[in-house]
Scaffold this active site. Structure first.
Site, PDB file in Angstrom:
ATOM      1  N   LYS B  62       0.855  -1.199   0.000  1.00 34.22           N
ATOM      2  CA  LYS B  62       0.000   0.000   0.000  1.00 34.22           C
ATOM      3  C   LYS B  62       0.883   1.240   0.000  1.00 34.22           C
ATOM      4  O   LYS B  62       1.936   1.246   0.674  1.00 34.22           O
ATOM      5  CB  LYS B  62      -0.865  -0.074   1.270  1.00 34.22           C
ATOM      6  CG  LYS B  62      -1.989   0.911   1.410  1.00 34.22           C
ATOM      7  CD  LYS B  62      -2.789   0.561   2.671  1.00 34.22           C
ATOM      8  CE  LYS B  62      -3.997   1.441   2.884  1.00 34.22           C
ATOM      9  NZ  LYS B  62      -4.794   1.007   4.062  1.00 34.22           N
ATOM     10  N   SER B 138      -9.478   0.482   2.886  1.00 36.73           N
ATOM     11  CA  SER B 138      -8.641   1.380   2.111  1.00 36.73           C
ATOM     12  C   SER B 138      -7.469   0.694   1.421  1.00 36.73           C
ATOM     13  O   SER B 138      -6.826   1.316   0.578  1.00 36.73           O
ATOM     14  CB  SER B 138      -8.114   2.500   3.008  1.00 36.73           C
ATOM     15  OG  SER B 138      -7.257   1.987   4.021  1.00 36.73           O
ATOM     16  N   SER B 162      -9.721  -1.896   6.966  1.00 35.55           N
ATOM     17  CA  SER B 162      -9.116  -1.532   5.679  1.00 35.55           C
ATOM     18  C   SER B 162      -8.327  -2.650   5.011  1.00 35.55           C
ATOM     19  O   SER B 162      -7.961  -2.531   3.844  1.00 35.55           O
ATOM     20  CB  SER B 162      -8.211  -0.303   5.843  1.00 35.55           C
ATOM     21  OG  SER B 162      -8.996   0.858   5.926  1.00 35.55           O
TER      22      SER B 162
END
Lengths: 69, 445
Positions: B62, B138, B162
């Protein structure tokens, strides 16, 4: 006094945002107020619970004996 | 272990990245760095020996993880003024010490504030199962890349779900370890008392090996707990012997789509799970996590909100500004609720070794959807999709997700495996049983 019940979002933003260090542009004000109302609505789910009111806070997981694995 | 060299595997991953461009899962391709790292491994280990358990394995992270020489974006233009990172995040370095090779940084909700994978700066991540739908967030790009088969493992972070939400919506395995288990050093923060580093993977064995490689003490992370390395890989095939597993009811029983309900029934059957355990404060737990997140993230970004508000996406900016203004009594109240919720869950773990619950109420919504309809209830899509993950997050317990085909359409769902603190070994054992019994059939690339 319960802050959930006393909160007028727009008036609150006008009073507190400058103290927090920023002054929202007019176009942002409605969105901030909507989000603030939402936060307060979520807080209402637990804030008046008598058990919550008489409990000591736990500021991160696993800080108390009952939480140790 | 394949006979391919590390360089072969990196070239294959880079070609797969090109082919998967349409899902918009990547914000930075690290081709030069990955090729150099692969060449180094091939020179050092020419006879097929391994640098570690992840030897030559491409992985993604990420884009909130530090990579030396790059500005850590965290999905936002508000971070552009920051200096480049001077060293890799602990997690990135740990995986590379184990032989892994970072090939790409992945798309995410801005500043990790969202469950949808929508991003005002980088565009929306698309679900590889159906590009018209959310990847979930996310950690959207990390989940999408794994589900697309581009990489077999990716790093993510989980504050309110997330990792768990995109794992379910894209159809990958995942692990959010116990709060404080893994170092967060070099992972851009969101909400300090809720943030976890974790893993998404296509395979339980890869998930376990990656998690094991991430363990270890980091003197530079003040939030990391003092725990020994407790490898889970040796226990993967231990099965369910001695485990008592419960199905969380009440709050977690509805609303559920047909697919999410089927997945829960199937998991409960495979695991011989007992229906009955209740977490009576789950709805309050979700609400308190919402308030905690708002306050901690608003406070974190206060200076940037003052100095350069125009660099935030409008939706995130106004959420953060509202959070920065919340009366302290509400934040303190949320932390009181944290103690009650954690105590109630600890009581359940006196009876159960693991609990299961749905990861999301339904399959992935269409991009742009504002509401979801589940069992006749219309709910705001961007928050309700995380209602079952967010309810547990204040407790910091380890939680895995097993993906499931649900109704057998192209849209997966997921089941959370919830275990006592520091018992990631049980999470992985249960995930391994579900994988062996065909629960995830058809989803693993």
């Amino acid at each position: 006094m319960n802050p959930v019940k006393m909160l007028d979002a727009e008036a609150y933003i006008d009073a507190v945002a400058p103290l927090a260090g920023f002054t929202p542009q007019p176009a942002m004000r409605e969105g901030i107020a909507a989000n603030l109302r939402r936060i307060v609505d979520f807080a209402a789910v637990f804030i008046e619970d008598p058990a919550v009111q008489k409990t000591e806070p736990l500021f991160a997981p696993f800080q108390g004996p009952a939480d140790e694995g | 272990m394949t006979s391919d060299t590390a360089s072969d595997r990196i070239e294959a991953a880079l070609a797969a990245i090109d082919r998967a461009a349409a899902i918009n899962a990547i914000t930075t391709v690290l081709a030069d760095r990955a090729r150099q790292r692969a060449a180094l491994l091939d020179r050092r280990f020419p006879q097929g020996e391994a640098a570690g358990p992840l030897h030559g394995m491409p992985f993604a992270a990420k884009n909130l993880f530090d990579v030396e020489g790059l500005v850590t974006r965290a999905g936002s233009a508000s971070t552009a003024h920051n200096p480049p990172a001077t060293r890799d995040a602990f997690a990135v370095a740990a995986l590379e010490r184990a032989g892994g090779i970072l090939v790409a940084l992945t798309n995410m909700d801005e500043l990790a504030y969202g469950f949808s994978g929508e991003n005002a700066h980088d565009g929306h991540t698309r679900n590889p199962r159906d590009p018209a739908r959310w990847a979930g967030g996310s950690s959207s790009g990390s989940a999408a890349l794994v589900a697309a088969g581009v990489v077999s493992v990716a790093l993510g972070s989980d504050t309110n779900g997330s990792i768990r939400v995109p794992a379910a919506l894209c159809g990958t395995f995942s692990l959010k370890p116990t709060f404080g288990r893994l170092s967060r050093r070099g992972a851009f923060p969101f909400a300090a008392t809720l943030d976890h580093v974790g893993v998404l993977a296509a395979d339980v064995h890869v998930l376990a090996a990656t998690y094991d490689a991430l363990q270890g003490h980091d003197p530079d992370d003040p939030f990391q707990a003092s725990r020994p390395v407790e490898a889970v890989s040796p226990h993967l095939d231990a099965g369910l012997a001695g485990l008592r597993i419960g199905v969380l009811g009440d709050y977690f029983a509805a609303p559920l789509s047909e697919g999410a309900g089927r997945a829960m029934s199937e998991a409960a059957g495979i695991l011989s799970a007992i229906r009955g355990p209740r977490l009576t404060r789950a709805a309050q737990g979700r609400a308190a996590a919402f308030v905690t997140t708002a306050c901690e993230s608003g406070s974190l970004h206060l200076q940037a909100l003052h100095e350069r508000p125009e660099t935030f996406g409008p939706l995130v900016r106004e959420r953060l500004m509202a959070g920065a203004l919340v009366p302290s009594s509400l934040y303190i109240g949320a932390q009181k609720l944290r103690r009650l919720l954690s105590g109630e869950l600890a009581d359940l773990f006196r009876t159960y070794d693991a609990l299961i619950a749905p990861a999301t109420p339904c399959e992935s919504p269409l991009l742009g959807a504002d509401t979801i309809e589940v069992e006749g209830q219309s709910m705001p899509a961007r928050s309700a999709i995380g209602m079952f993950t967010q309810a547990l997050t204040l407790t910091g317990v380890p939680i895995g997700v097993a993906p499931n085909p649900g109704c057998g359409t192209s849209l997966p769902v997921g089941v959370q495996i919830i275990c006592p603190p520091w018992r990631e070994d049980i999470v992985l054992r249960v995930l391994a049983v579900l994988a062996r019994e065909g629960f995830t059939a058809g989803l693993v690339p």
